[in-house]
Write a protein that holds these residues in place. Structure first.
Motif, PDB file in Angstrom:
ATOM      1  N   HIS A  28       1.263  -1.068  -0.351  1.00  0.00           N
ATOM      2  CA  HIS A  28      -0.102  -0.084  -0.199  1.00  0.00           C
ATOM      3  C   HIS A  28       0.892   1.069  -0.172  1.00  0.00           C
ATOM      4  O   HIS A  28       0.305   1.828  -1.131  1.00  0.00           O
ATOM      5  CB  HIS A  28      -1.285   0.446   1.200  1.00  0.00           C
ATOM      6  CG  HIS A  28      -1.674   1.241   1.426  1.00  0.00           C
ATOM      7  ND1 HIS A  28      -1.961   2.011   2.241  1.00  0.00           N
ATOM      8  CD2 HIS A  28      -3.059   1.817   0.463  1.00  0.00           C
ATOM      9  CE1 HIS A  28      -1.924   3.260   2.204  1.00  0.00           C
ATOM     10  NE2 HIS A  28      -3.393   2.534   0.800  1.00  0.00           N
ATOM     11  N   SER A  29       2.050   1.068   0.807  1.00  0.00           N
ATOM     12  CA  SER A  29       2.600   2.328   1.123  1.00  0.00           C
ATOM     13  C   SER A  29       4.547   2.322   1.497  1.00  0.00           C
ATOM     14  O   SER A  29       4.405   1.035   1.837  1.00  0.00           O
ATOM     15  CB  SER A  29       2.236   3.305   1.963  1.00  0.00           C
ATOM     16  OG  SER A  29       2.149   3.210   2.931  1.00  0.00           O
ATOM     17  N   VAL A  30       4.637   2.512   0.891  1.00  0.00           N
ATOM     18  CA  VAL A  30       6.411   2.738   2.003  1.00  0.00           C
ATOM     19  C   VAL A  30       6.942   4.575   1.625  1.00  0.00           C
ATOM     20  O   VAL A  30       6.749   4.831   1.200  1.00  0.00           O
ATOM     21  CB  VAL A  30       6.627   2.269   1.250  1.00  0.00           C
ATOM     22  CG1 VAL A  30       7.825   2.414  -0.776  1.00  0.00           C
ATOM     23  CG2 VAL A  30       8.855   1.400   1.493  1.00  0.00           C
ATOM     24  N   ASP A  31       7.935   3.971   3.299  1.00  0.00           N
ATOM     25  CA  ASP A  31       8.276   5.898   3.363  1.00  0.00           C
ATOM     26  C   ASP A  31       9.853   4.827   3.195  1.00  0.00           C
ATOM     27  O   ASP A  31      10.706   4.174   2.568  1.00  0.00           O
ATOM     28  CB  ASP A  31       8.493   5.602   4.413  1.00  0.00           C
ATOM     29  CG  ASP A  31       8.787   5.394   5.925  1.00  0.00           C
ATOM     30  OD1 ASP A  31       9.284   4.630   5.491  1.00  0.00           O
ATOM     31  OD2 ASP A  31       8.126   5.821   6.784  1.00  0.00           O
ATOM     32  N   GLN A  32      10.733   6.546   3.354  1.00  0.00           N
ATOM     33  CA  GLN A  32      12.093   6.466   3.537  1.00  0.00           C
ATOM     34  C   GLN A  32      12.884   5.298   3.614  1.00  0.00           C
ATOM     35  O   GLN A  32      14.004   5.402   4.323  1.00  0.00           O
ATOM     36  CB  GLN A  32      12.876   7.522   2.987  1.00  0.00           C
ATOM     37  CG  GLN A  32      12.658   8.403   4.716  1.00  0.00           C
ATOM     38  CD  GLN A  32      11.421   9.557   5.107  1.00  0.00           C
ATOM     39  OE1 GLN A  32      10.713   9.301   4.268  1.00  0.00           O
ATOM     40  NE2 GLN A  32      11.180  10.153   5.696  1.00  0.00           N
ATOM     41  N   TYR A  33      12.535   5.580   5.124  1.00  0.00           N
ATOM     42  CA  TYR A  33      13.001   4.605   6.645  1.00  0.00           C
ATOM     43  C   TYR A  33      11.924   3.176   5.810  1.00  0.00           C
ATOM     44  O   TYR A  33      12.411   1.891   6.227  1.00  0.00           O
ATOM     45  CB  TYR A  33      12.265   4.173   7.748  1.00  0.00           C
ATOM     46  CG  TYR A  33      13.041   5.831   7.862  1.00  0.00           C
ATOM     47  CD1 TYR A  33      14.326   6.255   8.018  1.00  0.00           C
ATOM     48  CD2 TYR A  33      12.021   7.258   8.271  1.00  0.00           C
ATOM     49  CE1 TYR A  33      14.111   8.089   8.298  1.00  0.00           C
ATOM     50  CE2 TYR A  33      12.592   8.143   8.597  1.00  0.00           C
ATOM     51  CZ  TYR A  33      13.324   8.457   8.517  1.00  0.00           C
ATOM     52  OH  TYR A  33      14.170   9.906   8.911  1.00  0.00           O
ATOM     53  N   ARG A  63       7.655  -2.382  10.521  1.00  0.00           N
ATOM     54  CA  ARG A  63       8.856  -1.540  10.607  1.00  0.00           C
ATOM     55  C   ARG A  63       9.904  -1.804  10.145  1.00  0.00           C
ATOM     56  O   ARG A  63       9.908  -3.054  10.328  1.00  0.00           O
ATOM     57  CB  ARG A  63       9.205  -1.172  12.104  1.00  0.00           C
ATOM     58  CG  ARG A  63      10.074  -0.783  12.572  1.00  0.00           C
ATOM     59  CD  ARG A  63      10.992  -0.425  14.481  1.00  0.00           C
ATOM     60  NE  ARG A  63      11.407   0.129  14.301  1.00  0.00           N
ATOM     61  CZ  ARG A  63      12.008   1.427  14.943  1.00  0.00           C
ATOM     62  NH1 ARG A  63      10.621   1.822  15.541  1.00  0.00           N
ATOM     63  NH2 ARG A  63      13.076   1.850  15.603  1.00  0.00           N
ATOM     64  N   GLY A  64      10.280  -1.409   9.011  1.00  0.00           N
ATOM     65  CA  GLY A  64      11.799  -1.341   8.620  1.00  0.00           C
ATOM     66  C   GLY A  64      12.670  -1.840   8.913  1.00  0.00           C
ATOM     67  O   GLY A  64      13.485  -2.702   8.816  1.00  0.00           O
ATOM     68  N   SER A  65      13.351  -1.848  10.243  1.00  0.00           N
ATOM     69  CA  SER A  65      14.219  -2.448  11.110  1.00  0.00           C
ATOM     70  C   SER A  65      14.422  -3.972  11.404  1.00  0.00           C
ATOM     71  O   SER A  65      14.894  -4.992  11.056  1.00  0.00           O
ATOM     72  CB  SER A  65      14.192  -1.943  12.394  1.00  0.00           C
ATOM     73  OG  SER A  65      13.130  -2.266  12.975  1.00  0.00           O
ATOM     74  N   VAL A  66      13.028  -4.645  11.225  1.00  0.00           N
ATOM     75  CA  VAL A  66      12.129  -5.805  11.056  1.00  0.00           C
ATOM     76  C   VAL A  66      11.834  -6.693  10.216  1.00  0.00           C
ATOM     77  O   VAL A  66      12.148  -7.971  10.313  1.00  0.00           O
ATOM     78  CB  VAL A  66      11.190  -6.229  12.542  1.00  0.00           C
ATOM     79  CG1 VAL A  66      11.057  -5.476  13.401  1.00  0.00           C
ATOM     80  CG2 VAL A  66       9.889  -5.336  11.158  1.00  0.00           C
ATOM     81  N   VAL A  67      12.412  -5.677   9.060  1.00  0.00           N
ATOM     82  CA  VAL A  67      12.659  -7.179   7.279  1.00  0.00           C
ATOM     83  C   VAL A  67      13.323  -7.427   7.113  1.00  0.00           C
ATOM     84  O   VAL A  67      14.818  -6.736   7.168  1.00  0.00           O
ATOM     85  CB  VAL A  67      11.896  -5.502   6.331  1.00  0.00           C
ATOM     86  CG1 VAL A  67      11.459  -6.560   5.253  1.00  0.00           C
ATOM     87  CG2 VAL A  67      10.264  -4.777   6.789  1.00  0.00           C
ATOM     88  N   ARG A  68      13.640  -8.781   7.006  1.00  0.00           N
ATOM     89  CA  ARG A  68      14.715  -9.003   6.288  1.00  0.00           C
ATOM     90  C   ARG A  68      15.190  -9.334   4.662  1.00  0.00           C
ATOM     91  O   ARG A  68      15.197  -8.691   4.306  1.00  0.00           O
ATOM     92  CB  ARG A  68      14.915 -10.810   7.187  1.00  0.00           C
ATOM     93  CG  ARG A  68      16.071 -11.248   6.245  1.00  0.00           C
ATOM     94  CD  ARG A  68      15.949 -12.899   7.172  1.00  0.00           C
ATOM     95  NE  ARG A  68      16.308 -12.774   8.511  1.00  0.00           N
ATOM     96  CZ  ARG A  68      15.840 -13.774   9.973  1.00  0.00           C
ATOM     97  NH1 ARG A  68      15.618 -14.726   8.845  1.00  0.00           N
ATOM     98  NH2 ARG A  68      15.861 -13.870  10.427  1.00  0.00           N
ATOM     99  N   TYR A  69      14.056  -9.521   4.059  1.00  0.00           N
ATOM    100  CA  TYR A  69      13.989  -9.317   2.608  1.00  0.00           C
ATOM    101  C   TYR A  69      12.357  -9.230   2.596  1.00  0.00           C
ATOM    102  O   TYR A  69      11.518  -9.509   3.363  1.00  0.00           O
ATOM    103  CB  TYR A  69      14.002 -10.489   1.875  1.00  0.00           C
ATOM    104  CG  TYR A  69      15.575 -11.623   2.380  1.00  0.00           C
ATOM    105  CD1 TYR A  69      16.399 -11.253   2.250  1.00  0.00           C
ATOM    106  CD2 TYR A  69      15.431 -12.382   3.353  1.00  0.00           C
ATOM    107  CE1 TYR A  69      18.091 -11.915   1.653  1.00  0.00           C
ATOM    108  CE2 TYR A  69      17.136 -12.733   3.277  1.00  0.00           C
ATOM    109  CZ  TYR A  69      17.556 -12.679   2.675  1.00  0.00           C
ATOM    110  OH  TYR A  69      19.274 -13.419   3.258  1.00  0.00           O
ATOM    111  N   VAL A  70      12.282  -8.518   1.327  1.00  0.00           N
ATOM    112  CA  VAL A  70      10.943  -8.982  -0.217  1.00  0.00           C
ATOM    113  C   VAL A  70      10.834  -9.278  -0.719  1.00  0.00           C
ATOM    114  O   VAL A  70      12.245  -9.251  -1.829  1.00  0.00           O
ATOM    115  CB  VAL A  70      10.360  -6.940   0.212  1.00  0.00           C
ATOM    116  CG1 VAL A  70       9.214  -6.590  -0.406  1.00  0.00           C
ATOM    117  CG2 VAL A  70      10.858  -6.179   1.297  1.00  0.00           C
ATOM    118  N   GLN A  71      10.360 -10.134  -1.622  1.00  0.00           N
ATOM    119  CA  GLN A  71      10.343 -10.980  -2.246  1.00  0.00           C
ATOM    120  C   GLN A  71       9.318 -10.572  -3.194  1.00  0.00           C
ATOM    121  O   GLN A  71       8.035 -10.098  -2.814  1.00  0.00           O
ATOM    122  CB  GLN A  71       9.673 -12.463  -2.257  1.00  0.00           C
ATOM    123  CG  GLN A  71      10.378 -13.082  -0.752  1.00  0.00           C
ATOM    124  CD  GLN A  71       9.572 -13.863  -0.139  1.00  0.00           C
ATOM    125  OE1 GLN A  71       9.289 -15.325  -1.248  1.00  0.00           O
ATOM    126  NE2 GLN A  71      10.256 -15.152   0.398  1.00  0.00           N
TER     127      GLN A  71
END
Length: 95
Positions: A28-33, A63-71
């Motif tokens: 839906h959305s993503v920010d600069q972090y 939260r961006g800090s908990v993301v390992r990968y985006v497939q």
């Protein structure tokens, strides 16, 4: 580089691998972090997260800090655009 790339994928189905699980949904959305908001979500292990199966949970913020990968869907990735952007960034760093 990555922020503008992810902005081009808004509305596409993605799989986000977290440090402890996978969540599928529509970006839906993503920010600069690289914080990510997904709609129409589902989890890969419903027995581990039964509260995510309820109809009331359709959207989530990650939260961006908990993301390992985006497939990403392979047919949606513009590799030429990524290569050009990486070259431009490398050239700027050399100067």
């Amino acid at each position: 580089l990555f922020y503008s790339f992810f902005k081009s994928l808004v509305g596409k189905d993605v799989v986000v691998e977290l440090k402890n699980d996978l969540i599928c949904g529509t970006l839906h959305s993503v920010d600069q972090y690289l914080n990510i908001k997904l709609t129409d979500i589902s989890v890969t292990d419903p027995e581990k997260y039964p509260h995510m199966l309820q109809l009331s949970v359709k959207n989530c913020f990650i939260r961006g800090s908990v993301v390992r990968y985006v497939q990403l869907p392979a047919d949606e990735v513009d590799t030429q655009l990524l290569q050009d952007a990486a070259r431009k960034e490398a050239m700027q760093q050399k100067q």
